[in-house]
Design an enzyme around this catalytic site. Structure first.
Site, PDB file in Angstrom:
ATOM      1  N   VAL A   1       9.898 -31.789  -8.260  1.00 51.20           N
ATOM      2  CA  VAL A   1      10.944 -32.532  -8.961  1.00 51.20           C
ATOM      3  C   VAL A   1      11.253 -33.841  -8.236  1.00 51.20           C
ATOM      4  O   VAL A   1      11.484 -34.872  -8.864  1.00 51.20           O
ATOM      5  CB  VAL A   1      12.228 -31.673  -9.115  1.00 51.20           C
ATOM      6  CG1 VAL A   1      13.351 -32.474  -9.771  1.00 51.20           C
ATOM      7  CG2 VAL A   1      11.937 -30.406  -9.913  1.00 51.20           C
ATOM      8  N   CYS A   2      11.238 -33.803  -6.907  1.00 47.80           N
ATOM      9  CA  CYS A   2      11.635 -34.958  -6.096  1.00 47.80           C
ATOM     10  C   CYS A   2      10.893 -36.251  -6.446  1.00 47.80           C
ATOM     11  O   CYS A   2      11.533 -37.300  -6.579  1.00 47.80           O
ATOM     12  CB  CYS A   2      11.483 -34.639  -4.615  1.00 47.80           C
ATOM     13  SG  CYS A   2      12.445 -33.210  -4.079  1.00 47.80           S
TER      14      CYS A   2
END
Length: 182
Positions: free
Chosen positions: A52-53
């Site tokens: 996700v980052c």
């Protein structure tokens, strides 16, 4: 105790990594002194080399010019080291293109002061801080580890804060602000 809206960001000189031209060489950054007169968008992600980052970092990177147009600087951060940041940027051309500083808060000094470390996991939550030119926190959003944030919403909130007016729900830049009856 976690810092909140209205609190000053503490001064910490932390390792920083930016770009992919050279290995980190001990560069540091103190966000309270590095950008006089600027708004700061400090956003933490849990860990480099995850899923996700990078979507969030790239999302912020795509809006970098819009933040700069508002006298704001982007500052990314995680508790990984500056060498891990460098390796991650080198491994992904989309991250390499995100040309703003990444704090390497591996000491967790700032993350602990902000109160965003997940107990037992030792990583920071997905936290975003809008910090005014006097280093006072004006806005905080915190997401759990599995849900990405919306950089455009951070930009919208910055716009609202910079009006110094009353802004209604879903207000967008250029719209009328609220004017209380006299």
């Amino acid at each position: 105790m976690a810092l909140t809206v209205g609190d000053k960001v503490p001064s910490f000189n932390l390792p920083v990594q930016q770009g992919v031209a050279a290995l980190p060489a001990g560069e540091t950054l103190d966000i309270t002194t590095a950008y006089p007169g600027k708004w700061k968008i400090l956003f933490y992600w849990p860990k480099d080399f995850t899923f996700v980052c990078p979507t969030e970092i790239i999302g912020y990177g795509e809006l970098k010019g819009d933040f700069e147009d508002r006298d704001a600087v982007l500052i990314g951060a995680s508790t990984d080291t500056d060498f891990v940041h460098f390796a991650w940027r080198k491994s992904d051309e989309r991250l390499a293109a995100c040309d703003f500083p990444w704090l390497a808060d591996n000491s967790k000094l700032l993350a602990d002061a902000l109160g965003i470390i997940v107990p037992g996991a030792g990583v920071p939550l997905r936290a975003t801080f809008i910090i005014d030119p006097e280093n006072v926190i004006q806005h905080i959003t915190v997401n759990g580890l599995n849900v990405g944030r919306n950089p455009a919403e951070t930009l919208r909130i910055l716009d609202a804060l910079q009006t110094d007016e009353l802004c209604p729900c879903n207000w967008q830049g250029g719209e009328e602000t609220l004017k209380p009856a006299a």
